[in-house]
Design a protein around this motif. Structure first.
Motif, PDB file in Angstrom:
ATOM      1  N   ALA A  80     -45.227 -52.445  31.671  1.00 35.64           N
ATOM      2  CA  ALA A  80     -45.587 -51.727  32.900  1.00 35.64           C
ATOM      3  C   ALA A  80     -44.551 -50.676  33.253  1.00 35.64           C
ATOM      4  O   ALA A  80     -44.901 -49.562  33.671  1.00 35.64           O
ATOM      5  CB  ALA A  80     -45.750 -52.721  34.052  1.00 35.64           C
ATOM      6  N   LEU A  81     -43.284 -50.996  33.089  1.00 36.84           N
ATOM      7  CA  LEU A  81     -42.237 -50.014  33.370  1.00 36.84           C
ATOM      8  C   LEU A  81     -42.236 -48.900  32.336  1.00 36.84           C
ATOM      9  O   LEU A  81     -42.019 -47.733  32.670  1.00 36.84           O
ATOM     10  CB  LEU A  81     -40.867 -50.693  33.411  1.00 36.84           C
ATOM     11  N   GLY A  82     -42.480 -49.235  31.091  1.00 39.45           N
ATOM     12  CA  GLY A  82     -42.520 -48.233  30.042  1.00 39.45           C
ATOM     13  C   GLY A  82     -43.689 -47.278  30.188  1.00 39.45           C
ATOM     14  O   GLY A  82     -43.597 -46.101  29.847  1.00 39.45           O
ATOM     15  N   LEU A  83     -44.795 -47.785  30.723  1.00 38.78           N
ATOM     16  CA  LEU A  83     -45.970 -46.938  30.921  1.00 38.78           C
ATOM     17  C   LEU A  83     -45.687 -45.830  31.922  1.00 38.78           C
ATOM     18  O   LEU A  83     -46.173 -44.709  31.759  1.00 38.78           O
ATOM     19  CB  LEU A  83     -47.157 -47.782  31.381  1.00 38.78           C
ATOM     20  N   ASP A  84     -44.882 -46.121  32.944  1.00 38.22           N
ATOM     21  CA  ASP A  84     -44.532 -45.089  33.916  1.00 38.22           C
ATOM     22  C   ASP A  84     -43.745 -43.946  33.276  1.00 38.22           C
ATOM     23  O   ASP A  84     -43.869 -42.798  33.682  1.00 38.22           O
ATOM     24  CB  ASP A  84     -43.705 -45.680  35.061  1.00 38.22           C
ATOM     25  N   PHE A  85     -42.931 -44.270  32.278  1.00 36.54           N
ATOM     26  CA  PHE A  85     -42.139 -43.239  31.618  1.00 36.54           C
ATOM     27  C   PHE A  85     -42.910 -42.541  30.499  1.00 36.54           C
ATOM     28  O   PHE A  85     -42.700 -41.363  30.230  1.00 36.54           O
ATOM     29  CB  PHE A  85     -40.843 -43.833  31.065  1.00 36.54           C
ATOM     30  N   LEU A  86     -43.816 -43.270  29.831  1.00 32.52           N
ATOM     31  CA  LEU A  86     -44.550 -42.690  28.715  1.00 32.52           C
ATOM     32  C   LEU A  86     -45.809 -41.934  29.130  1.00 32.52           C
ATOM     33  O   LEU A  86     -46.256 -41.057  28.395  1.00 32.52           O
ATOM     34  CB  LEU A  86     -44.926 -43.791  27.709  1.00 32.52           C
ATOM     35  N   ALA A  87     -46.386 -42.287  30.256  1.00 32.92           N
ATOM     36  CA  ALA A  87     -47.653 -41.659  30.682  1.00 32.92           C
ATOM     37  C   ALA A  87     -47.530 -40.141  30.814  1.00 32.92           C
ATOM     38  O   ALA A  87     -48.418 -39.427  30.329  1.00 32.92           O
ATOM     39  CB  ALA A  87     -48.137 -42.280  31.982  1.00 32.92           C
ATOM     40  N   PRO A  88     -46.490 -39.597  31.441  1.00 34.44           N
ATOM     41  CA  PRO A  88     -46.417 -38.132  31.507  1.00 34.44           C
ATOM     42  C   PRO A  88     -46.313 -37.476  30.129  1.00 34.44           C
ATOM     43  O   PRO A  88     -46.833 -36.383  29.929  1.00 34.44           O
ATOM     44  CB  PRO A  88     -45.135 -37.871  32.318  1.00 34.44           C
ATOM     45  N   LEU A  89     -45.663 -38.139  29.191  1.00 39.08           N
ATOM     46  CA  LEU A  89     -45.553 -37.576  27.840  1.00 39.08           C
ATOM     47  C   LEU A  89     -46.879 -37.631  27.083  1.00 39.08           C
ATOM     48  O   LEU A  89     -47.200 -36.735  26.311  1.00 39.08           O
ATOM     49  CB  LEU A  89     -44.484 -38.334  27.045  1.00 39.08           C
ATOM     50  N   LEU A  90     -47.638 -38.700  27.317  1.00 37.43           N
ATOM     51  CA  LEU A  90     -48.908 -38.876  26.613  1.00 37.43           C
ATOM     52  C   LEU A  90     -50.038 -38.063  27.234  1.00 37.43           C
ATOM     53  O   LEU A  90     -51.008 -37.742  26.548  1.00 37.43           O
ATOM     54  CB  LEU A  90     -49.289 -40.353  26.591  1.00 37.43           C
ATOM     55  N   LEU A  91     -49.951 -37.746  28.506  1.00 41.77           N
ATOM     56  CA  LEU A  91     -51.038 -37.069  29.201  1.00 41.77           C
ATOM     57  C   LEU A  91     -50.857 -35.557  29.276  1.00 41.77           C
ATOM     58  O   LEU A  91     -51.569 -34.892  30.008  1.00 41.77           O
ATOM     59  CB  LEU A  91     -51.188 -37.646  30.610  1.00 41.77           C
TER      60      LEU A  91
END
Length: 92
Positions: A80-91
């Motif tokens: 869940a914490l990693g998703l907050d950091f990876l989501a801007p890079l993936l989107l």
């Protein structure tokens, strides 16, 4: 909080727009890490079972089940914490 709202029948799309708790995210993260740390401390501390003569002692859960659940919870929190950091890079 989102699970509680979802359990009450509030849709996921509306929950996604709920940003009033965003300023408190560091406090929620700190509380989560404190709970995980407390869980690991309770699992790995030395066990001292004190039962009086003639009393029945409760049988604790097997350590393997508790450790597995704690590791699974840790993986979920890291995800869940990693998703907050990876989501801007993936989107992008």
């Amino acid at each position: 909080m989102p699970l509680v709202l979802f359990g009450l029948g509030i849709s996921g799309a509306w929950i996604g727009t709920l940003t009033q708790f965003a300023p408190y995210q560091p406090y929620f993260i700190a509380g989560t890490l404190a709970c995980l740390g407390g869980g690991y401390w309770l699992v790995h501390r030395s066990r001292k079972v004190a039962c009086a003569d003639g009393d029945t002692c409760t049988r604790p859960l097997p350590n393997r089940i508790v450790k597995t659940a704690l590791i699974f919870a840790t993986i979920l929190v890291i995800g869940a914490l990693g998703l907050d950091f990876l989501a801007p890079l993936l989107l992008r």
